[in-house]
Scaffold this motif. Structure first.
Motif, PDB file in Angstrom:
ATOM      1  N   ASN A   9       0.357  -1.390  -0.153  1.00 18.50           N
ATOM      2  CA  ASN A   9      -0.108  -0.134  -0.124  1.00 18.50           C
ATOM      3  C   ASN A   9       1.065   1.447  -0.245  1.00 18.50           C
ATOM      4  O   ASN A   9       0.208   2.258  -0.122  1.00 18.50           O
ATOM      5  CB  ASN A   9      -1.028   0.275   1.254  1.00 18.50           C
ATOM      6  CG  ASN A   9      -2.006  -1.082   1.282  1.00 18.50           C
ATOM      7  OD1 ASN A   9      -2.094  -1.746   0.288  1.00 18.50           O
ATOM      8  ND2 ASN A   9      -2.550  -1.212   2.389  1.00 18.50           N
ATOM      9  N   GLY A  10       2.158   0.856   0.063  1.00 19.03           N
ATOM     10  CA  GLY A  10       2.806   2.688   0.004  1.00 19.03           C
ATOM     11  C   GLY A  10       3.221   3.021   1.007  1.00 19.03           C
ATOM     12  O   GLY A  10       3.644   3.801   1.194  1.00 19.03           O
ATOM     13  N   ALA A  11       3.398   2.469   2.057  1.00 18.13           N
ATOM     14  CA  ALA A  11       3.322   3.196   3.547  1.00 18.13           C
ATOM     15  C   ALA A  11       4.753   3.600   4.121  1.00 18.13           C
ATOM     16  O   ALA A  11       5.478   3.097   3.278  1.00 18.13           O
ATOM     17  CB  ALA A  11       2.690   2.644   4.501  1.00 18.13           C
ATOM     18  N   PRO A  12       4.934   4.275   4.927  1.00 14.08           N
ATOM     19  CA  PRO A  12       6.184   5.177   4.959  1.00 14.08           C
ATOM     20  C   PRO A  12       7.224   3.518   5.372  1.00 14.08           C
ATOM     21  O   PRO A  12       6.685   2.663   6.316  1.00 14.08           O
ATOM     22  CB  PRO A  12       6.563   6.226   6.286  1.00 14.08           C
ATOM     23  CG  PRO A  12       4.564   6.377   6.181  1.00 14.08           C
ATOM     24  CD  PRO A  12       3.908   5.022   5.486  1.00 14.08           C
ATOM     25  N   LYS A  13       8.376   3.316   5.037  1.00 17.50           N
ATOM     26  CA  LYS A  13       9.048   2.479   5.317  1.00 17.50           C
ATOM     27  C   LYS A  13       9.627   2.065   6.738  1.00 17.50           C
ATOM     28  O   LYS A  13       9.596   1.364   7.421  1.00 17.50           O
ATOM     29  CB  LYS A  13      10.259   2.493   5.081  1.00 17.50           C
ATOM     30  CG  LYS A  13      10.055   2.932   2.893  1.00 17.50           C
ATOM     31  CD  LYS A  13      11.342   1.639   2.669  1.00 17.50           C
ATOM     32  CE  LYS A  13      11.708   1.759   1.087  1.00 17.50           C
ATOM     33  NZ  LYS A  13       9.814   1.052   0.288  1.00 17.50           N
ATOM     34  N   PRO A  14       9.122   3.486   7.437  1.00 18.18           N
ATOM     35  CA  PRO A  14       9.207   3.054   8.690  1.00 18.18           C
ATOM     36  C   PRO A  14       8.045   2.480  10.236  1.00 18.18           C
ATOM     37  O   PRO A  14       9.020   1.878  10.573  1.00 18.18           O
ATOM     38  CB  PRO A  14       9.785   5.314   9.724  1.00 18.18           C
ATOM     39  CG  PRO A  14       9.999   4.963   8.506  1.00 18.18           C
ATOM     40  CD  PRO A  14       9.462   4.853   7.149  1.00 18.18           C
ATOM     41  N   TRP A  15       7.727   2.057   8.806  1.00 23.33           N
ATOM     42  CA  TRP A  15       6.591   0.572   9.399  1.00 23.33           C
ATOM     43  C   TRP A  15       6.946  -0.506   9.355  1.00 23.33           C
ATOM     44  O   TRP A  15       6.358  -1.811  10.558  1.00 23.33           O
ATOM     45  CB  TRP A  15       5.656   0.944   8.827  1.00 23.33           C
ATOM     46  CG  TRP A  15       4.147   2.220   9.152  1.00 23.33           C
ATOM     47  CD1 TRP A  15       3.955   3.205   8.606  1.00 23.33           C
ATOM     48  CD2 TRP A  15       3.708   2.378  10.134  1.00 23.33           C
ATOM     49  NE1 TRP A  15       3.766   4.383   9.303  1.00 23.33           N
ATOM     50  CE2 TRP A  15       2.774   3.721  10.412  1.00 23.33           C
ATOM     51  CE3 TRP A  15       3.043   1.189  11.344  1.00 23.33           C
ATOM     52  CZ2 TRP A  15       2.141   4.152  11.714  1.00 23.33           C
ATOM     53  CZ3 TRP A  15       2.931   1.898  12.260  1.00 23.33           C
ATOM     54  CH2 TRP A  15       1.949   3.208  12.591  1.00 23.33           C
ATOM     55  N   LEU A  16       8.409  -0.890   8.809  1.00 23.14           N
ATOM     56  CA  LEU A  16       9.005  -1.649   8.854  1.00 23.14           C
ATOM     57  C   LEU A  16       9.628  -2.476  10.411  1.00 23.14           C
ATOM     58  O   LEU A  16       9.626  -3.232  10.066  1.00 23.14           O
ATOM     59  CB  LEU A  16      10.667  -2.337   8.178  1.00 23.14           C
ATOM     60  CG  LEU A  16       9.000  -2.384   6.568  1.00 23.14           C
ATOM     61  CD1 LEU A  16      10.999  -2.129   4.873  1.00 23.14           C
ATOM     62  CD2 LEU A  16       8.692  -3.565   5.779  1.00 23.14           C
ATOM     63  N   LEU A  17       9.449  -1.536  10.432  1.00 23.45           N
ATOM     64  CA  LEU A  17      10.706  -1.436  11.966  1.00 23.45           C
ATOM     65  C   LEU A  17       9.091  -1.502  13.403  1.00 23.45           C
ATOM     66  O   LEU A  17       9.578  -2.306  13.517  1.00 23.45           O
ATOM     67  CB  LEU A  17      11.235  -0.034  12.483  1.00 23.45           C
ATOM     68  CG  LEU A  17      12.227  -0.130  13.610  1.00 23.45           C
ATOM     69  CD1 LEU A  17      12.970  -2.054  13.889  1.00 23.45           C
ATOM     70  CD2 LEU A  17      12.531   1.090  14.253  1.00 23.45           C
ATOM     71  N   VAL A  18       7.932  -0.589  12.960  1.00 26.44           N
ATOM     72  CA  VAL A  18       7.004  -1.066  13.816  1.00 26.44           C
ATOM     73  C   VAL A  18       6.863  -2.813  13.885  1.00 26.44           C
ATOM     74  O   VAL A  18       6.085  -3.146  14.139  1.00 26.44           O
ATOM     75  CB  VAL A  18       6.210  -0.192  13.333  1.00 26.44           C
ATOM     76  CG1 VAL A  18       4.729  -0.772  14.130  1.00 26.44           C
ATOM     77  CG2 VAL A  18       6.536   1.562  13.810  1.00 26.44           C
ATOM     78  N   GLY A  19       6.712  -3.029  12.582  1.00 26.31           N
ATOM     79  CA  GLY A  19       6.189  -4.571  12.241  1.00 26.31           C
ATOM     80  C   GLY A  19       6.709  -5.244  13.032  1.00 26.31           C
ATOM     81  O   GLY A  19       6.150  -6.876  12.755  1.00 26.31           O
ATOM     82  N   VAL A  20       8.287  -5.687  12.341  1.00 28.28           N
ATOM     83  CA  VAL A  20       9.433  -6.224  13.303  1.00 28.28           C
ATOM     84  C   VAL A  20       9.691  -6.610  14.980  1.00 28.28           C
ATOM     85  O   VAL A  20       8.810  -7.249  15.200  1.00 28.28           O
ATOM     86  CB  VAL A  20      10.204  -6.213  12.708  1.00 28.28           C
ATOM     87  CG1 VAL A  20      11.644  -7.063  13.159  1.00 28.28           C
ATOM     88  CG2 VAL A  20      10.930  -6.281  11.398  1.00 28.28           C
ATOM     89  N   CYS A  21       9.096  -4.717  15.338  1.00 34.97           N
ATOM     90  CA  CYS A  21       9.464  -4.724  16.544  1.00 34.97           C
ATOM     91  C   CYS A  21       7.756  -5.306  17.373  1.00 34.97           C
ATOM     92  O   CYS A  21       7.700  -6.671  18.517  1.00 34.97           O
ATOM     93  CB  CYS A  21       8.996  -3.701  17.009  1.00 34.97           C
ATOM     94  SG  CYS A  21      10.228  -2.958  17.217  1.00 34.97           S
ATOM     95  N   LEU A  22       6.135  -5.659  16.507  1.00 29.64           N
ATOM     96  CA  LEU A  22       5.039  -6.503  16.726  1.00 29.64           C
ATOM     97  C   LEU A  22       5.126  -7.874  16.393  1.00 29.64           C
ATOM     98  O   LEU A  22       5.241  -8.582  17.513  1.00 29.64           O
ATOM     99  CB  LEU A  22       3.977  -5.817  16.503  1.00 29.64           C
ATOM    100  CG  LEU A  22       4.059  -4.452  16.412  1.00 29.64           C
ATOM    101  CD1 LEU A  22       2.934  -4.113  15.251  1.00 29.64           C
ATOM    102  CD2 LEU A  22       3.081  -4.202  18.179  1.00 29.64           C
TER     103      LEU A  22
END
Length: 133
Positions: free
Chosen positions: A33-46
């Motif tokens: 969906n083209g969300a900002p790349k820093p959301w990947l870090l949030v995903g990994v932490c979760l």
């Protein structure tokens, strides 16, 4: 530290589902969906939190805890689909989710029967590289 009572185990499984769905959805949002790349870090932490939460479930085997969690995850995913994506589950989604929950409950997890493998006090008949048992 492990979850001991049934209500606490249900809470741990629910929190694990929320963490896994949130983590996977964060990765999906970035890649699809083209969300900002820093959301990947949030995903990994979760996803790390999700894995840690499952270690709190008292089970003779990780596979049994994971299998029980699988039924809960399926139902939680349907709820997330409805809430996050505004797509209402159909009758097949709901009936399939109920079957999965019944299987999870019967298979040795929340409210099920946990049948240990091997004799008490004896090493596990299954061994893994690196000495994990």
């Amino acid at each position: 530290m492990t979850a001991t009572g049934l209500p606490f185990q249900v809470l741990v499984y629910a929190a694990a589902a929320a963490a896994e769905i949130g983590g996977c959805y964060a990765v999906w949002a970035v890649l699809r969906n083209g969300a900002p790349k820093p959301w990947l870090l949030v995903g990994v932490c979760l996803l790390v939190i999700f894995a840690w939460l499952l270690t709190l479930i008292p089970s003779a085997s990780a596979g049994r805890a994971f299998a029980t969690y699988g039924g809960i995850y399926i139902v939680a995913s349907l709820g997330a689909m409805w809430f996050l994506e505004r797509t209402m589950p159909d009758v097949w989604d709901i009936s399939g989710g109920l079957v999965c929950l019944a299987g999870a409950a019967a298979g040795g997890g929340v409210g099920g029967v946990n049948i240990p493998v091997g004799r008490p006090g004896q090493p596990s008949p299954v061994s893994f590289p690196g000495g994990l048992t």
